[in-house]
Design a protein around this motif. Structure first.
Motif, PDB file in Angstrom:
ATOM      1  N   GLY A  95       0.757  -1.098  -0.139  1.00 21.65           N
ATOM      2  CA  GLY A  95      -0.081  -0.092  -0.003  1.00 21.65           C
ATOM      3  C   GLY A  95       0.842   1.266   0.106  1.00 21.65           C
ATOM      4  N   ILE A  96       0.536   2.291   0.796  1.00 20.37           N
ATOM      5  CA  ILE A  96       1.129   3.647   0.703  1.00 20.37           C
ATOM      6  C   ILE A  96       2.587   3.415   1.256  1.00 20.37           C
ATOM      7  N   ALA A  97       3.436   4.115   0.802  1.00 16.98           N
ATOM      8  CA  ALA A  97       4.842   3.800   1.329  1.00 16.98           C
ATOM      9  C   ALA A  97       5.135   4.539   2.715  1.00 16.98           C
ATOM     10  N   ALA A  98       4.256   5.490   3.442  1.00 14.82           N
ATOM     11  CA  ALA A  98       4.089   5.812   4.637  1.00 14.82           C
ATOM     12  C   ALA A  98       4.025   4.508   5.617  1.00 14.82           C
ATOM     13  N   TRP A  99       3.085   3.614   5.413  1.00 15.08           N
ATOM     14  CA  TRP A  99       2.918   2.447   6.031  1.00 15.08           C
ATOM     15  C   TRP A  99       4.047   1.415   5.811  1.00 15.08           C
TER      16      TRP A  99
ATOM     17  N   LYS B  30       3.933  12.674  -1.073  1.00 17.19           N
ATOM     18  CA  LYS B  30       4.826  11.654  -2.088  1.00 17.19           C
ATOM     19  C   LYS B  30       4.850  10.180  -1.242  1.00 17.19           C
ATOM     20  N   ASP B  31       4.687  10.441  -0.008  1.00 14.84           N
ATOM     21  CA  ASP B  31       4.629   8.941   0.962  1.00 14.84           C
ATOM     22  C   ASP B  31       3.053   8.414   1.104  1.00 14.84           C
TER      23      ASP B  31
ATOM     24  N   TYR C 224      -0.574   8.988  -1.388  1.00 12.41           N
ATOM     25  CA  TYR C 224      -1.107   8.620  -2.716  1.00 12.41           C
ATOM     26  C   TYR C 224      -0.558   9.314  -3.889  1.00 12.41           C
ATOM     27  N   GLY C 225       0.397  10.185  -3.750  1.00 11.72           N
ATOM     28  CA  GLY C 225       1.153  10.892  -4.771  1.00 11.72           C
ATOM     29  C   GLY C 225       0.103  11.833  -5.407  1.00 11.72           C
ATOM     30  N   SER C 226       0.514  12.344  -6.350  1.00 11.53           N
ATOM     31  CA  SER C 226      -0.100  13.543  -7.107  1.00 11.53           C
ATOM     32  C   SER C 226      -1.428  13.184  -7.604  1.00 11.53           C
ATOM     33  N   GLN C 227      -1.745  11.885  -7.743  1.00 17.43           N
ATOM     34  CA  GLN C 227      -3.051  11.445  -8.453  1.00 17.43           C
ATOM     35  C   GLN C 227      -4.043  11.825  -7.010  1.00 17.43           C
ATOM     36  N   GLY C 228      -3.673  11.579  -5.949  1.00 14.19           N
ATOM     37  CA  GLY C 228      -4.484  11.530  -4.942  1.00 14.19           C
ATOM     38  C   GLY C 228      -5.361  10.197  -4.649  1.00 14.19           C
ATOM     39  N   GLN C 229      -6.680  10.165  -4.054  1.00 16.86           N
ATOM     40  CA  GLN C 229      -7.268   8.862  -3.911  1.00 16.86           C
ATOM     41  C   GLN C 229      -8.734   9.414  -3.639  1.00 16.86           C
ATOM     42  N   GLY C 230      -9.689   9.323  -4.639  1.00 17.72           N
ATOM     43  CA  GLY C 230     -11.037   9.348  -4.681  1.00 17.72           C
ATOM     44  C   GLY C 230     -11.461  10.671  -4.292  1.00 17.72           C
ATOM     45  N   ALA C 231     -12.332  11.099  -3.844  1.00 15.93           N
ATOM     46  CA  ALA C 231     -12.838  12.491  -3.686  1.00 15.93           C
ATOM     47  C   ALA C 231     -12.415  13.184  -2.470  1.00 15.93           C
ATOM     48  N   ASP C 232     -11.919  12.418  -1.401  1.00 14.72           N
ATOM     49  CA  ASP C 232     -11.615  12.986  -0.274  1.00 14.72           C
ATOM     50  C   ASP C 232      -9.991  13.476  -0.366  1.00 14.72           C
ATOM     51  N   ILE C 233      -9.196  12.854  -0.947  1.00 14.04           N
ATOM     52  CA  ILE C 233      -7.743  13.143  -0.920  1.00 14.04           C
ATOM     53  C   ILE C 233      -7.376  13.583  -2.314  1.00 14.04           C
TER      54      ILE C 233
ATOM     55  N   GLY D 121      -4.217  15.446  -4.677  1.00 14.04           N
ATOM     56  CA  GLY D 121      -2.710  15.115  -4.805  1.00 14.04           C
ATOM     57  C   GLY D 121      -1.753  16.040  -4.119  1.00 14.04           C
ATOM     58  N   THR D 122      -2.484  17.237  -3.286  1.00 10.73           N
ATOM     59  CA  THR D 122      -1.714  17.761  -2.469  1.00 10.73           C
ATOM     60  C   THR D 122      -1.971  17.677  -0.950  1.00 10.73           C
ATOM     61  N   ASP D 123      -2.698  16.729  -0.670  1.00 10.55           N
ATOM     62  CA  ASP D 123      -3.335  16.678   0.731  1.00 10.55           C
ATOM     63  C   ASP D 123      -2.092  16.005   1.359  1.00 10.55           C
ATOM     64  N   THR D 124      -1.946  16.513   2.659  1.00  8.44           N
ATOM     65  CA  THR D 124      -0.985  15.753   3.715  1.00  8.44           C
ATOM     66  C   THR D 124      -2.172  14.934   4.666  1.00  8.44           C
ATOM     67  N   LEU D 125      -1.609  14.038   4.856  1.00  6.92           N
ATOM     68  CA  LEU D 125      -2.716  12.811   5.555  1.00  6.92           C
ATOM     69  C   LEU D 125      -1.943  12.553   7.095  1.00  6.92           C
ATOM     70  N   VAL D 126      -2.974  12.247   7.958  1.00  5.01           N
ATOM     71  CA  VAL D 126      -2.328  12.012   9.473  1.00  5.01           C
ATOM     72  C   VAL D 126      -3.149  10.505   9.831  1.00  5.01           C
TER      73      VAL D 126
END
Length: 333
Positions: free
Chosen positions: A281-285, A305-306, A308-317, A319-324
């Motif tokens: 899955g994602i690199a962060a995990w 970059k760690d 979902y990358g510049s493509q993001g994920q679905g409607a909520d994320i 390509g510029t979103d930082t996730l926690v």
């Protein structure tokens, strides 16, 4: 949303009785021109004789064993221990790390095999009510290190409706060769919780679910990994599959997007990239949860970059979103 490899996800769904596994070419011995048997009633003597006619070769290796001797049908789930282990005995409190080959007992076709997955095995919670009854029967009561051949009656598999997606009729017996590699029990993450520090999100527990509050600050551009609670269990290693609960929130507005707390833990291979393999899955995990102790609560601040990358994920994320993420590591196999 965290993601697993497609093959591993399909296998887990199939083995848990929740979906279809990927039909794949195998090493069984189909018998041409056979007619599907009618549904049988349990007969311990006849069922044992039917299973005794099945031959398994190639157990104990990294390649999938071969099953021959079909067609075979049983009225009640029947077991034969091919190799008896010397470890602890599996109970419904355990999570079993197993390698499995599943064969249609009528046609001899291999329906699925965990040997195709990156980790070659899957972790099954034996007390999970969605786990196929016959598969749970095959594992519980066996010693760690055992290899078991199970003939699973239709009533203990998908019932009289069968599973058309994997090519299993309602009268078909399932044959499963199960190698019980590991047994473990999930822990409860507990103890005083610290915060990650200035400029980073704070975490509070709302009952049993983490609540994440974002700071009024610019998110970091590199992955941040912080222990909020340091566990006392073994350290996770590259290539292991961890069991974890998680809550996911979005930095830009603090919106909580997902949580698995209060549900079932997810299973996720870690450190795969460091082994030259494709991450699950994602690199962060993949890289952030290697070297953590079981029983830890970990904060991950994930730049795109760690994640979902510049493509993001679905409607909520985007390509510029930082996730926690807040992740509780409760087990590893």
């Amino acid at each position: 949303m965290v993601g697993r490899s497609a093959a591993a996800a399909a296998l887990v769904l199939a083995l848990a009785g929740l979906g279809a596994c990927s039909a794949s070419p195998g090493t069984g011995s189909p018998t041409s021109g056979t007619v599907a048997p009618t549904l049988r009633t349990p007969d311990p003597v006849a069922d044992k004789a039917a299973l005794d006619a099945v031959t398994v070769t190639g157990t104990g290796a990294d390649t999938a064993p071969t099953v021959s001797g079909t067609p075979v049908a049983v009225g009640g789930t029947t077991l034969r221990v091919l190799t008896e282990g010397s470890g602890p005995v599996a109970t419904d409190k355990d999570t079993a790390g197993v390698r499995i080959v599943i064969v249609n007992g009528t046609s001899g076709k291999v329906l699925d095999s965990t040997y195709q997955a990156v980790t070659k095995e899957v972790r099954l919670r034996l007390g999970d009510p969605t786990l196929l009854k016959g598969l749970a029967t095959a594992i519980k009561g066996q010693k760690q290190g055992s290899v078991v051949l199970a003939a699973i009656a239709p009533a203990d598999a998908f019932g009289p409706q069968g599973n058309a997606q994997i090519g299993l009729a309602g009268t078909d017996t399932l044959l499963a060769v199960v190698d019980v590699r590991t047994l473990s029990r999930p822990v409860t993450v507990s103890g005083p919780m610290t915060q990650a520090g200035a400029g980073l999100p704070t975490v509070a527990m709302n009952g049993a679910v983490p609540t994440i509050t974002m700071p009024k600050a610019t998110p970091p551009t590199d992955l941040v990994v912080k222990d909020l609670i340091t566990g006392t269990g073994a350290v996770t290693k590259a290539g292991q599959v961890i069991d974890a609960y998680y809550t996911l929130a979005r930095w830009r507005d603090g919106k909580q997007l997902e949580t698995s707390f209060g549900k079932s833990p997810i299973q996720f291979p870690v450190g795969m990239a460091s082994l030259g393999k494709t991450p699950g899955g994602i690199a962060a995990w993949d890289k952030g949860l290697v070297g953590q102790k079981i029983g830890s609560r970990v904060l991950l601040v994930v730049p795109p970059k760690d994640g979902y990358g510049s493509q993001g994920q679905g409607a909520d994320i985007s390509g510029t979103d930082t996730l926690v993420f807040v992740v509780d590591i409760v087990d590893a196999g």
